[in-house]
Scaffold this motif. Structure first.
Motif, PDB file in Angstrom:
ATOM      1  N   THR A  72      55.865  14.561 -23.347  1.00  0.00           N
ATOM      2  CA  THR A  72      55.870  13.740 -24.553  1.00  0.00           C
ATOM      3  C   THR A  72      57.057  12.784 -24.500  1.00  0.00           C
ATOM      4  O   THR A  72      57.904  12.853 -23.618  1.00  0.00           O
ATOM      5  CB  THR A  72      55.963  14.619 -25.815  1.00  0.00           C
ATOM      6  N   ARG A 130      52.592  11.484 -28.237  1.00  0.00           N
ATOM      7  CA  ARG A 130      51.816  12.346 -27.343  1.00  0.00           C
ATOM      8  C   ARG A 130      50.612  11.581 -26.803  1.00  0.00           C
ATOM      9  O   ARG A 130      49.991  10.800 -27.521  1.00  0.00           O
ATOM     10  CB  ARG A 130      51.316  13.594 -28.073  1.00  0.00           C
ATOM     11  N   ARG A 187      60.405  13.260 -22.450  1.00  0.00           N
ATOM     12  CA  ARG A 187      60.794  14.670 -22.476  1.00  0.00           C
ATOM     13  C   ARG A 187      60.168  15.382 -21.273  1.00  0.00           C
ATOM     14  O   ARG A 187      59.217  14.877 -20.669  1.00  0.00           O
ATOM     15  CB  ARG A 187      60.315  15.336 -23.765  1.00  0.00           C
ATOM     16  N   GLU A 188      60.695  16.552 -20.974  1.00  0.00           N
ATOM     17  CA  GLU A 188      60.193  17.292 -19.825  1.00  0.00           C
ATOM     18  C   GLU A 188      58.756  17.745 -20.004  1.00  0.00           C
ATOM     19  O   GLU A 188      58.041  17.965 -19.026  1.00  0.00           O
ATOM     20  CB  GLU A 188      61.095  18.500 -19.541  1.00  0.00           C
ATOM     21  N   ASP A 189      58.311  17.916 -21.266  1.00  0.00           N
ATOM     22  CA  ASP A 189      56.957  18.411 -21.500  1.00  0.00           C
ATOM     23  C   ASP A 189      55.906  17.306 -21.466  1.00  0.00           C
ATOM     24  O   ASP A 189      54.734  17.544 -21.778  1.00  0.00           O
ATOM     25  CB  ASP A 189      56.887  19.150 -22.836  1.00  0.00           C
TER      26      ASP A 189
END
Length: 447
Positions: free
Chosen positions: A393, A407, A389-391
């Motif tokens: 994670t 995470r 994901r972009e964040d």
């Protein structure tokens, strides 16, 4: 295609046409984006059928309706968890969600009331209420129960939201982009006539081909092997003009369980799923008076196969198509993509290798730059794939951790403390003093 493979495919089609006593039969196999074999047997109007001869495809029609519904979802016009009555006024089944209808878990009966919709003109069912002769058999979502009625309602939903009938939407949104100009609502020459074959003698009886009206989304359409092979390529790879690959993959995932005693079959979003000789197939069978049809795709082998026959019963078309795929897969297995090295950031590379859930070892591996896998060292561990994901994670794609978030938890100095996967903690050492492990770790360590 090797000559021996082509002969085996032709032989299998010929055996089924003869054994099933079909007036005619047509089939094709596609690999990647190209038809690699096609064949026909029998006669249509005193001549051999061709790849351009239309047959009625029956319930394969439902898959086109499902594609339209998912296009509406992608446009933000609806959610699959929406109840039908949120978008379709006067629906006779307000409690079922759109996902329930797509997966045949709405609780609706399989058929309309009398007369049987496949053998009567659609004019006898003038409105949505006339499609549902009996109340739902059970509450929505409880169990899989195939329902032609449900797809009649989904066709009405598409028509209501698009402002024109469902087949106009099929033509503009699916057939035109994919180049399927021989797939139609009514038959257009050359096409096969539908026949019933006498059970105890080799004689024929003509079958009707009524316009099913509001029930047409359940089985009205006609097509050719050439056109449905193109559609098979779409069900394998997606097409951004129609639906992207990720949504086609979503259609191929199980959304309703198998019927009791039939563990090899389940239901996706508008697609039937079949386990055959160890292969995971997706597609749909179809039948209408005078016709049987099947389209299966095998994503693992990048194969699609289709077959038609113009007989009400007799030919085992579903098994035939699965075996056409099996013949090619066994004789000419798909070559894996060549391995090539990837550019992997150092901080990601440092995460790979062994981790421990308590004392159970697992391995974190990276394929390319965008597929992380968790698997066991020594067997027994849960295995899943993850995408980034972009964040920062990662989200689980399959297996036990599908949809779960992975995470990387860091200490104040930026070093990695542990991995958190849906509250499961993975550490670099088993029960190392000072590590974050649920339940705590004795200060004196192992003994």
């Amino acid at each position: 295609m090797l000559d021996a493979t082509a002969h085996a495919l032709t032989h299998r089609l010929a055996v089924e046409q003869s054994r099933g006593r079909a007036p005619s039969m047509a089939g094709a196999v596609l690999r990647g984006d190209a038809v690699v074999w096609s064949g026909t047997r029998g006669e249509v109007d005193d001549a051999a059928p061709t790849d351009d001869t239309q047959y009625r495809i029956g319930s394969i029609t439902k898959t086109f309706v499902a594609v339209l519904v998912l296009r509406l979802r992608e446009e933000g016009r609806l959610s699959l968890d929406d109840r039908l009555d949120e978008h379709l006024p006067d629906t006779p089944v307000p409690d079922a969600t759109i996902a329930h209808l797509l997966a045949h878990s709405s609780g609706l009966p399989a058929e309309t009331g009398a007369p049987w919709w496949e053998r009567s003109d659609g004019a006898v069912r003038p409105d949505l209420a006339s499609l549902v002769a009996e109340p739902p058999l059970r509450a929505p979502g409880r169990r899989h129960h195939y329902s032609n009625v449900g797809f009649g309602l989904l066709g009405a939903l598409v028509g209501h939201l698009r402002g024109h009938d469902w087949f106009t939407a099929v033509a503009h949104e699916i057939l035109e982009p994919l180049g399927m100009d021989r797939t139609t609502y009514h038959p257009t020459a050359p096409h096969a006539a539908g026949w019933a074959v006498h059970p105890w003698a080799d004689v024929l009886h003509p079958e009707p081909a009524h316009d099913a009206g509001l029930m047409a989304p359940a089985g009205q359409m006609w097509s050719t092997t050439t056109d449905l092979a193109r559609y098979g390529a779409f069900l394998l790879h997606g097409d951004d003009r129609v639906l992207p690959t990720r949504v086609v993959e979503e259609m191929r995932r199980p959304s309703a369980p198998s019927e009791a005693g039939d563990a090899d079959r389940s239901q996706g979003l508008g697609l039937q799923l079949l386990r055959h000789s160890g292969r995971a197939l997706a597609g749909h069978t179809g039948s209408m008076p005078g016709f049987v049809a099947t389209l299966w795709v095998d994503p693992a082998e990048d194969l699609a196969a289709v077959a038609f026959a113009n007989a009400t019963s007799g030919p085992a078309i579903g098994a035939l198509v699965a075996e056409l795929i099996g013949i090619v897969a066994e004789r000419e297995p798909r070559l894996p993509r060549p391995w090539r090295p990837a550019v992997v950031p150092a901080d990601l590379l440092a995460l790979l290798g062994p981790w421990y859930w308590g004392a159970a070892p697992i391995a974190l591996r990276l394929r390319g730059t965008d597929e992380l896998t968790i698997g066991g060292l020594g067997g027994g561990a849960r295995t899943s794939r993850f995408s980034p994901r972009e964040d920062g994670t990662w989200v689980g794609l399959d297996g036990y951790y599908a949809g779960e978030t992975l995470r990387v938890v860091r200490r104040p100095d930026g070093s990695v403390s542990h991995l958190d996967l849906g509250s499961f903690v993975f550490t670099r050492e088993p029960y190392a003093p000072g590590e974050v492990i649920p339940g705590g770790v004795p200060d004196d360590g192992w003994r």
